[in-house]
Motif scaffolding. Sequence first.
Motif: not given
Length: 340
Positions: A49-63
């Motif tokens: 998965a491409k890095e899209r930050g932590v405090l973002t929607l994609r970061g939340g999905i990854r978490l």
Amino acid sequence: FSLLAYGLFTALLSGDAARYASFFPKPNDTTAELVSVLMPLSLLVIGIAKERGVLTLRGGIRLGFIVLLAGVAVYFTQTPSEHLINWLSKDYLNIAGLPATTIPQLGLAMMAATFLVIVAMLVWRRTGANAGLLGMFVGMLAALRCFPSPTCMQTMLLAVGLGTIVIVISTSHWLAYRDELTGLPARRALQEHLLKLSGRFSVAMADVDHFKRFNDRYGHDVGDQVLKMVASRLAKAGGGGKAFRYGGEEFTLIFSGKTAEEATPHLEVIREAIAESEFTVRGKGRPKRKPKQNTSHKGRRSGSQPKRVRVTISMGVADSSQMETSPDDVIKVADKALYR
């Protein structure tokens, strides 16, 4: 993210989670088999998965994905199903002579796939993040080999955590002190290098001629390629010259122990090498790979032959001829010489 996944699964394996919260199950063979499949799966997804930050929607999905996998391990360890256990522990390949291990074949296959992907990523891009993933994979193998010893797994978690911190610091240092486009030391590195200078030294400022017009005509992508080409030549400066990217299309070279007169011949070699190099400008629709000989005639007939241009640079050089002259003053004098 990878350290979080590693920590969650190691807590399940070592029984740390069960000690602090009663609803977590105590580790058993089913836990190890589940973790051997789910932990490499989490590393595989994190790596791809491409890095899209932590405090973002994609970061939340990854978490959420990481927590979901850990939750799956907790649920099926609490309520094991005979079908799942048979599916996990089944020998899909009947190969004689394989050593006995607590890791089932399904887990070994998932680990092999994860290892190949991480190594391919590291070969393709040698970044701190990819190196960290490889370290996490090694730690994962060690944790599974340590099972069911909690002390061994906790020691591995500490080692992996410290290794991750080192990688984060080194990556941050690289981002702060290296120019990402050209690979040269950036202006922050130049400022620190100037503080170390004493005695005799010379500074050369270099600028790509008419770079704005070049960018306007051919586009910023081509302009970036020009900067890379110029930087690669400057990085090979003789006479002990050290190149830095000052900013924009401007570069700096530092010659310790040399006067401006002694540094000038080395600068002339670089200037002439850049001026004599042809730079090929291709169209936007150019192929990523060089076409074969039997297909190149079509491009020539259609008028898509690449255009060759020449790039030149101007330089100004000054030295610390006066004992009170600071490096910043020498840079200012070199900059004035450049514009002349």
